[in-house]
Design a protein around this motif. Structure first.
Motif, mmCIF file in Angstrom:
data_model
loop_
_atom_site.group_PDB
_atom_site.id
_atom_site.type_symbol
_atom_site.label_atom_id
_atom_site.label_comp_id
_atom_site.label_asym_id
_atom_site.label_seq_id
_atom_site.Cartn_x
_atom_site.Cartn_y
_atom_site.Cartn_z
ATOM 1 N N GLN A 91 0.817 -1.207 0.000
ATOM 2 C CA GLN A 91 0.000 0.000 0.000
ATOM 3 C C GLN A 91 0.850 1.256 0.000
ATOM 4 N N PHE A 110 2.248 4.609 -0.352
ATOM 5 C CA PHE A 110 1.565 5.742 -0.971
ATOM 6 C C PHE A 110 2.125 7.094 -0.534
ATOM 7 N N ASN A 133 -0.976 1.754 -5.356
ATOM 8 C CA ASN A 133 -1.938 2.564 -4.626
ATOM 9 C C ASN A 133 -2.002 3.987 -5.160
ATOM 10 N N SER A 158 -8.330 -0.956 -7.014
ATOM 11 C CA SER A 158 -8.224 -1.128 -5.562
ATOM 12 C C SER A 158 -8.538 -2.561 -5.159
ATOM 13 N N THR A 164 -6.538 5.172 3.811
ATOM 14 C CA THR A 164 -5.532 4.459 3.024
ATOM 15 C C THR A 164 -5.839 2.982 2.978
ATOM 16 N N ALA A 175 -6.155 -0.543 0.126
ATOM 17 C CA ALA A 175 -6.930 -0.969 -1.021
ATOM 18 C C ALA A 175 -8.372 -1.204 -0.632
#
Lengths: 294, 463
Positions: free
Chosen positions: A225, A227, A248, A268, B22, B24
């Motif tokens: 993730q 980011f 992400n 996602s 934050t 997915a």
């Protein structure tokens, strides 16, 4: 009999608050995102049902595949380094041989308390090719300035920031696990003639397995993730970090730059799937090797 | 107060919004917030609203919500409330530029929570008119204001069907700020043409390898658009609702690409990202001898490069054709009315008053240091006569007021500006930063935008 009936009635009642929140805040949005991912919404022409088209597109999307590939590479390199450091620090602190152990423990943990936005900004300054301290120092020494923000270095520079941020966090988990090992085990090992290294290897490490597995799982999720850090360094290195640098980041850009909310939902979901698979793979290998050693 | 377009990167507010969710899986939750509902709203007719209705509405107790990032705008708003005591305006700062637009889009899709009036930059207007989110101000008397505003600003707020989507507030006609002392030291004349500019860049860098004539930021699509604008390019032409011609790779663009790409490749100009710590330090330390900027630049620079006070001067942009001076625009914004407002009359009157009332407009120029959009102020000696010492007593406002009259009035923005900006940074901007072929990068920009536009349902006509 009456007691068990009352118990039976009480059970769901106790679970209800959790279930309600879980349904409302987790499953419902998840379901809605899944629903969204089956549509395509355009600026001209509105929204149409496209079935699994978004998924077929995403599976062949080079930007997504590159993003996933990059975070995988990041995971493979950064996580072992970070966990090894965390383990070393935890063992050193637990050994009782360090002076100022509390201060050191706090010092290692403090970066975790720094918001990652601030951390990335700070490192961005340190990495600066013109006026960053490293660049200035090397100029003073008549050396070529290291270009931390160039294409070749960037993943390493990001890994450095993330390691700096999370070593302390992982160390605390491991350290806490070490503190729960019963004192008798150490005494027994000492009686058997084991030295400090032997105890660390044969008593402490096996006892740390569950905690290590936990930190590893957190790291899988964290890596895939990725980011904040790339998103912030993007400002100072726009030619290196693209809007699809990590998976992400790509999902974010799709939703908020390209207005492709439906496709972003699809992406996602796929990232989520990758994380589930990777986590499961980690658990599976750990369990297998665990069974072999015991 | 400068308006720096941040379209090339997701900025802090939306990022924070994203941080909160934050992941997915939880991204799904964030997306749901953007997916629901249709941007409802009353369908406004183009029939003029009678004066009696306007008078009645302005006497009815009403509360309006105004999203704006302009600091201290309460002072201008107070003038409106003084004239129309029944109408109260609630000012909300929902972020500057992109973060605010993201919130506005979310609110519009959710069908609730959108303000009545909103601050919008010129280049972002089409991204909201394409979704039919703004109110045409013609029925509320906006047409009568046309002659008050600089022609090209009116072109910027007008739709293809003659609609008036917003009222101009401030502008950013492009010019050049340069270091008088550095130019003098190396015997460089202020370049009048781009050829002279290129020659000066080579001469200066050769004379002092630590100094560059200028920096063309590889992340600043707004400057590139402004330079395209000056060169007379028409990169985006929309006709009707769904037809768009994309020509970011035509002969004019290629001329620009070869010019700037060439200078970057030679290494005689900088290409570092702007508005970063490193960039501020560079301006303060004299790494760059000129900044290609806009009319908000002078005030901004005097606050950001204090170490260099008195050394700067202003000049028009170098020209492609010295006989026909022209410029582009970078920055500035407008006040628009959101179509879903329940008080269209009061909101439309507010948007007009705020920017056309002489006292309010003057206050923007003197209080917020906005560069005016009204003809009256641009010819007003009390504004143009200002001679700040940071520029050695030069009448900087006069320089930019003269430039403003040379800005081309037919430049159009695409209805998907954020995508155009991101794609530019990853193709053209990247080629500048990496010293690779910029003309070829224009081709990738063109094809990426074409692909995107088609995927969004537009009929794309080739370049």
């Amino acid at each position: 009999m009456a007691g068990t009936r009352r118990q039976r009635a009480a059970g769901p009642l106790f679970v209800a608050p959790f279930l309600t929140l879980f349904l409302l805040l987790f499953l419902a949005p998840l379901g809605y995102a899944a629903y969204l991912s089956l549509f395509q919404s355009r600026l001209i022409g509105g929204t149409v049902f496209v079935g699994l088209d978004n998924y077929t597109q995403a599976l062949g999307d080079p930007q997504l595949l590159h993003g996933v590939g990059r975070v995988t590479l990041f995971f493979v390199i950064q996580v072992p380094v970070m966990l090894l450091l965390a383990l070393l620090f935890a063992l050193a602190l637990d050994s009782g041989l360090l002076r100022l152990a509390r201060v050191i423990r706090l010092g290692i943990f403090v970066p975790y308390a720094v918001p990652s936005v601030v951390a990335a900004l700070m490192w961005g300054y340190l990495y600066g090719p013109d006026f960053g301290p490293f660049a200035q120092l090397s100029r003073k020494l008549d050396l070529p300035a290291p270009h931390f923000l160039s294409g070749g270095w960037m993943l390493g520079s990001l890994a450095n920031i993330v390691t700096w941020e999370f070593v302390g966090y992982n160390m605390i988990i491991l350290y806490a696990a070490l503190r729960t090992i019963p004192q008798e085990l150490y005494e027994a090992a000492a009686v058997d003639g084991a030295g400090a290294w032997r105890i660390a290897w044969s008593v402490k490490l096996p006892a740390l397995r569950p905690a290590l597995l936990l930190t590893l799982l957190f790291s899988v999720i964290g890596s895939f993730q990725l980011f904040n850090e790339p998103n912030l360094l993007m400002k100072i290195a726009p030619d290196v970090i693209s809007s699809s640098y990590t998976a992400n980041l790509y999902a974010y850009s799709l939703a908020f730059t390209g207005q492709q909310v439906n496709y972003a939902a699809t992406v996602s979901f796929l990232i989520g799937l990758v994380i589930v698979v990777a986590s499961y793979a980690v658990l599976l290998t750990a369990n297998r090797s665990g069974r072999r050693t015991t | 107060m400068p308006r720096i377009t941040s379209a090339s990167s997701p900025s802090s507010m939306s990022r924070r919004l994203f941080l909160a969710t934050t992941g997915a899986l939880s991204l799904g939750a964030a997306l749901t917030a953007c997916g629901g509902g249709d941007s409802g709203g009353s369908s406004a007719s183009t029939k003029p609203v009678g004066q009696a209705d306007i008078d009645k509405a302005m006497k009815t107790p009403t509360e309006l919500t105004f999203w704006t990032w302009v600091p201290n705008i309460a002072k201008e708003v107070a003038l409106f409330e003084k004239k129309y005591p029944a109408v109260k305006v609630k000012i909300v700062n929902a972020g500057q530029g992109t973060p605010q637009y993201t919130k506005l889009r979310t609110a519009l899709k959710a069908g609730s929570g959108a303000p009545d009036m909103v601050q919008i930059e010129y280049q972002a207007l089409p991204t909201f008119t394409i979704t039919n989110s703004l109110l045409d101000l013609r029925p509320y008397g906006a047409s009568a204001l046309k002659s008050m505003f600089v022609d090209w600003t009116w072109g910027q707020v007008s739709g293809s069907g003659g609609e008036i989507w917003a009222i101009p507030q401030d502008t950013g006609p492009m010019g050049m700020l340069y270091r008088h002392d550095i130019f003098e030291k190396h015997g460089i004349e202020v370049p009048g043409t781009w050829d002279e500019f290129a020659a000066a860049a080579r001469k200066l860098h050769k004379a002092d390898p630590d100094v560059y004539l200028t920096n063309l930021a590889a992340n600043q699509v707004a400057a590139w658009h402004g330079l395209l604008w000056q060169a007379g390019a028409k990169p985006y032409v929309t006709s009707g609702k769904s037809d768009i011609t994309i020509s970011v790779d035509d002969t004019v663009s290629q001329k620009l690409g070869a010019y700037w790409g060439g200078l970057a490749k030679e290494g005689v100009i900088g290409v570092e990202p702007d508005f970063t710590d490193s960039w501020y330090a560079a301006l303060n330390k004299g790494k760059y001898a000129a900044w290609i900027t806009a009319a908000w630049g002078p005030v901004f620079l005097s606050g950001s490069a204090k170490a260099t006070a008195g050394k700067w001067r202003a000049a028009p942009l170098p020209q492609w054709d010295a006989a026909k001076p022209s410029s582009g625009n970078w920055g500035g914004s407008t006040t628009a009315v959101v179509r879903s407002t329940k008080n269209p009359i009061a909101a439309a009157v507010f948007a007009q008053f705020l920017n056309s009332d002489p006292d309010s407009a003057r206050m923007f120029a003197t209080g917020q240091f906005f560069f005016p959009a009204t003809k009256a102020l641009l010819t007003d000696a009390s504004f143009t006569g200002d001679a700040p010492s940071f520029y050695g007593g030069q009448k900087v406002n006069q320089v930019f007021a003269d430039i403003s009259s040379t800005v081309n009035s037919s430049f159009q923005w695409p209805p998907f500006l954020d995508q155009a900006a991101t794609d530019w940074t990853e193709t053209v901007g990247k080629s500048l930063a990496d010293h690779t072929d910029t003309v070829r990068a224009l081709g990738s920009w063109q094809s990426r935008l074409t692909t995107y536009a088609k995927s969004q349902g537009f009929t794309v006509k080739g370049s």
